[in-house]
Design an enzyme around this catalytic site. Structure first.
Site, PDB file in Angstrom:
ATOM      1  N   HIS A 170      47.537  44.580  50.760  1.00 34.23           N
ATOM      2  CA  HIS A 170      48.152  43.254  50.586  1.00 34.23           C
ATOM      3  C   HIS A 170      49.070  43.192  49.374  1.00 34.23           C
ATOM      4  O   HIS A 170      49.855  42.263  49.238  1.00 34.23           O
ATOM      5  CB  HIS A 170      47.063  42.182  50.452  1.00 34.23           C
ATOM      6  CG  HIS A 170      46.334  41.940  51.742  1.00 34.23           C
ATOM      7  ND1 HIS A 170      46.545  40.835  52.519  1.00 34.23           N
ATOM      8  CD2 HIS A 170      45.421  42.691  52.399  1.00 34.23           C
ATOM      9  CE1 HIS A 170      45.790  40.904  53.596  1.00 34.23           C
ATOM     10  NE2 HIS A 170      45.096  42.017  53.552  1.00 34.23           N
ATOM     11  N   ASP A 383      55.192  40.783  43.691  1.00 31.65           N
ATOM     12  CA  ASP A 383      54.210  40.176  44.582  1.00 31.65           C
ATOM     13  C   ASP A 383      54.250  40.915  45.910  1.00 31.65           C
ATOM     14  O   ASP A 383      55.342  41.240  46.396  1.00 31.65           O
ATOM     15  CB  ASP A 383      54.583  38.694  44.810  1.00 31.65           C
ATOM     16  CG  ASP A 383      53.359  37.793  44.907  1.00 31.65           C
ATOM     17  OD1 ASP A 383      52.314  38.278  45.354  1.00 31.65           O
ATOM     18  OD2 ASP A 383      53.470  36.611  44.529  1.00 31.65           O
TER      19      ASP A 383
HETATM   20  C1  GDG Z   1      47.614  38.319  47.796  1.00 33.72           C
HETATM   21  C2  GDG Z   1      48.904  39.009  47.342  1.00 33.72           C
HETATM   22  C3  GDG Z   1      49.982  38.287  49.482  1.00 33.72           C
HETATM   23  C4  GDG Z   1      47.189  28.040  46.042  1.00 33.72           C
HETATM   24  N1  GDG Z   1      46.903  26.927  45.359  1.00 33.72           N
HETATM   25  C5  GDG Z   1      46.085  26.193  46.134  1.00 33.72           C
HETATM   26  C6  GDG Z   1      45.878  26.882  47.326  1.00 33.72           C
HETATM   27  N2  GDG Z   1      46.572  28.023  47.241  1.00 33.72           N
HETATM   28  C7  GDG Z   1      46.649  29.028  48.304  1.00 33.72           C
HETATM   29  C8  GDG Z   1      48.035  29.050  48.893  1.00 33.72           C
HETATM   30  C9  GDG Z   1      48.141  30.458  49.469  1.00 33.72           C
HETATM   31  C10 GDG Z   1      47.188  31.260  48.579  1.00 33.72           C
HETATM   32  O1  GDG Z   1      46.446  30.324  47.783  1.00 33.72           O
HETATM   33  C11 GDG Z   1      47.955  32.173  47.612  1.00 33.72           C
HETATM   34  O2  GDG Z   1      48.515  33.228  48.360  1.00 33.72           O
HETATM   35  P1  GDG Z   1      49.679  34.183  47.788  1.00 33.72           P
HETATM   36  O3  GDG Z   1      50.161  35.025  48.913  1.00 33.72           O
HETATM   37  O4  GDG Z   1      50.755  33.332  47.232  1.00 33.72           O
HETATM   38  O5  GDG Z   1      49.056  35.015  46.590  1.00 33.72           O
HETATM   39  P2  GDG Z   1      47.729  35.935  46.284  1.00 33.72           P
HETATM   40  O6  GDG Z   1      46.530  35.072  46.167  1.00 33.72           O
HETATM   41  O7  GDG Z   1      48.077  36.717  45.069  1.00 33.72           O
HETATM   42  O8  GDG Z   1      47.543  36.909  47.555  1.00 33.72           O
HETATM   43  C12 GDG Z   1      50.104  38.298  47.954  1.00 33.72           C
HETATM   44  C13 GDG Z   1      48.614  37.780  49.924  1.00 33.72           C
HETATM   45  O9  GDG Z   1      47.559  38.475  49.254  1.00 33.72           O
HETATM   46  C14 GDG Z   1      48.420  37.939  51.443  1.00 33.72           C
HETATM   47  O10 GDG Z   1      48.610  39.264  51.828  1.00 33.72           O
HETATM   48  O11 GDG Z   1      50.970  37.413  49.997  1.00 33.72           O
HETATM   49  O12 GDG Z   1      51.300  38.949  47.583  1.00 33.72           O
HETATM   50  O13 GDG Z   1      48.994  39.019  45.917  1.00 33.72           O
HETATM   51  O14 GDG Z   1      47.671  30.518  50.794  1.00 33.72           O
HETATM   52  O15 GDG Z   1      48.109  28.020  49.872  1.00 33.72           O
HETATM   53  N3  GDG Z   1      45.131  26.415  48.336  1.00 33.72           N
HETATM   54  C15 GDG Z   1      44.539  25.195  48.146  1.00 33.72           C
HETATM   55  N4  GDG Z   1      44.674  24.481  46.989  1.00 33.72           N
HETATM   56  C16 GDG Z   1      45.441  24.936  45.957  1.00 33.72           C
HETATM   57  O16 GDG Z   1      45.533  24.276  44.915  1.00 33.72           O
HETATM   58  N5  GDG Z   1      43.795  24.684  49.155  1.00 33.72           N
END
Ligand code: GDG
Length: 476
Positions: A170, A383
């Site tokens: 990921h 990222d």
């Molecule tokens: C890893 C990789 C890759 C955030 N704030 C709230 C909330 N979120 C949720 C978002 C989103 C998730 O958290 C964050 O996902 P990301 O993809 O931006 O980042 P990572 O956590 O670092 O994920 C990344 C991912 O894996 C998938 O392969 O894209 O690059 O680092 O879904 O919506 N959700 C809620 N409240 C919040 O305040 N409910």
């Protein structure tokens, strides 16, 4: 040719897709949130799948009964791999998050390489493999997820498992020259070569891996390079390497953002803005997400373009994460101080430039912010993908949001034609992008957003899942 599309899916990840807790003396188990759970849950149900991982709770929880209850309510099963506190410290916080995480995000300066942590990482990976072999059936398709569990595949081979083994990373895969710094690079590469299918987020990650494997591990031969995948030979086996950009359930965000509850919450937010534009940042607390640089760019925009004063605010949501790791604690302090300093510098009685919120929001409140914000400022230093960028576009149902996106997020490959791409280290250029986004005409906003929404709708998470499982059946 075997068709892997009908096989039972056995998913292995560090954490089980659940949150276990106790309320008024009763134990509860509810499905977790997040892209991967949303993507995999329907398929897991359809194929009566099994998900193996660490439950994230202590031994006092009646884990067996809780997992049975989950299976009854959700239509697929879970199996737990318990971890002791010491293992959690060394395997998870230590090796996974203080060595692999920064290294794979090109941040060598944050890396701590400890031999003891590495040993525990290997031990815990073998434990996961043993739990998998205890539960796996002959016809299963075994799919291991992410950097915490790279070693599971090779251990499964050592246990003489003959099922197809797939792995998806990921996070990014670094350039070979950086990867070489890892003291245990050979073992880790060899472990990756234990799978039949390796999936990366972007073409760049896939190329980085293929080059690292071919140049750093003797005996690896690249036998075919195609647009869709590469084939490698190693110790008498063929390994298929592809890139499969992960995505979101577009319809869920699109429909969610149009729901009555979100509309009401968005209206309320809008009323309080009194005509100001909102710039939104949403991140887990993590030094890879570029939040301090973002604050500096926003400060620079206010300094360089005084016409923005009182007319725009940055709403930065930070979800607490890895709170036990010292680098994350330091980052929290830095952000508190920076937000305080910038607010003290520019605030007026009726306006503060930065609203910095350190907690998780519920889904309705999150979607309301996605929908209301005229600009999203998503500027990770690196990222794997960044799902927030895709969620923002899918929720921008009026088609008028502007996405400012780091060129170092995997999502830039799909959204680059609609977003304003920036180098997050370039404070000046990011400040200019904020100014440009603020004054962008409605027609241009709409045109750009439509492009991005169409792209995400077409390549949603269901498409991701299908292309990955299909790649296991292809034999060319
Ligand atoms: C890893 C990789 C890759 C955030 N704030 C709230 C909330 N979120 C949720 C978002 C989103 C998730 O958290 C964050 O996902 P990301 O993809 O931006 O980042 P990572 O956590 O670092 O994920 C990344 C991912 O894996 C998938 O392969 O894209 O690059 O680092 O879904 O919506 N959700 C809620 N409240 C919040 O305040 N409910």
């Amino acid at each position: 040719m075997t068709d892997h599309l009908d096989k039972r899916l056995l998913v292995v990840s560090n954490r089980l897709p659940v949150v276990i807790g106790a309320r008024d003396g009763d134990w509860t188990i509810i499905p977790g949130s997040g892209g991967l759970v949303t993507a995999l849950a329907p398929v897991m149900r359809q194929r009566q799948g099994l998900w193996i991982g660490w439950p994230g709770c202590g031994e006092e929880a009646p884990i067996g009964a809780l997992l049975d209850r989950f299976a009854e309510e959700n239509g697929y099963s879970l199996a737990a791999v318990p971890l002791s506190e010491d293992e959690e410290e060394r395997y998870y916080r230590g090796f996974s998050n203080e060595a692999l995480w920064p290294l794979f995000h090109d941040l060598l300066g944050f890396c701590r390489f400890s031999f003891d942590n590495w040993q525990t990482y290997l031990d815990v990976n073998s434990r996961f493999a043993r739990v998998v072999s205890d539960h796996a059936e002959t016809d299963d398709l075994i799919w291991v997820h992410d950097y915490q569990l790279i070693g599971v595949g090779e251990q499964l081979r050592a246990l003489r498992m003959h099922q197809p083994l797939a792995f998806f990373l990921h996070i990014p895969f670094p350039a070979a020259d950086l990867f070489r710094r890892l003291p245990w690079k050979d073992t880790l590469l060899r472990s990756l070569m234990g799978y039949d299918l390796l999936g990366f987020q972007t073409l760049r990650d896939r190329r980085n891996f293929v080059y690292a494997a071919a140049s750093l591990l003797s005996g690896v031969e690249v036998v075919r390079r195609k647009r869709s995948h590469d084939l490698l030979h190693f110790e008498g086996r063929t390994i298929r390497v592809g890139h499969f950009p992960i995505s979101i359930d577009f319809d869920e965000f699109d429909q969610g953002a149009r729901s009555r509850e979100v509309e009401d919450a968005a209206w309320y937010l809008h009323e309080n803005l009194r005509g100001r534009q909102l710039v939104l940042g949403v991140d887990r607390l993590d030094y890879t997400k570029g939040i301090p640089e973002r604050f500096l760019a926003f400060e620079r925009a206010l300094e360089k373009y005084p016409e923005l004063l009182s007319r725009v605010s940055l709403l930065q949501l930070v979800v607490p994460s890895r709170t036990q790791v010292p680098d994350y604690q330091n980052l929290k302090e830095t952000l508190d101080q920076m937000a305080g300093r910038i607010n003290a510098r520019f605030s007026s009685p009726e306006w503060s430039p930065i609203h910095y919120v350190y907690r998780s929001l519920d889904r309705i409140q999150l979607l309301a912010r996605y929908r209301t914000s005229e600009i999203a400022l998503i500027t990770p230093l690196r990222d794997g993908m960044n799902l927030v960028a895709k969620e923002y576009c899918a929720s921008s149902v009026e088609n008028n949001g502007v996405l400012i996106l780091s060129e170092f997020a995997g999502a830039a490959d799909q959204l680059g034609k609609g977003a304003l791409l920036v180098n997050p280290y370039d404070i000046e250029a990011t400040a200019d992008a904020i100014h440009r986004a603020f004054f962008m005409e409605v027609d241009e906003r709409r045109q750009r957003m439509r492009r991005m929404r169409a792209e995400i709708r077409r390549n949603d998470v269901h498409h991701w899942l299908q292309s990955f499982t299909r790649a296991l059946s292809d034999r060319d």
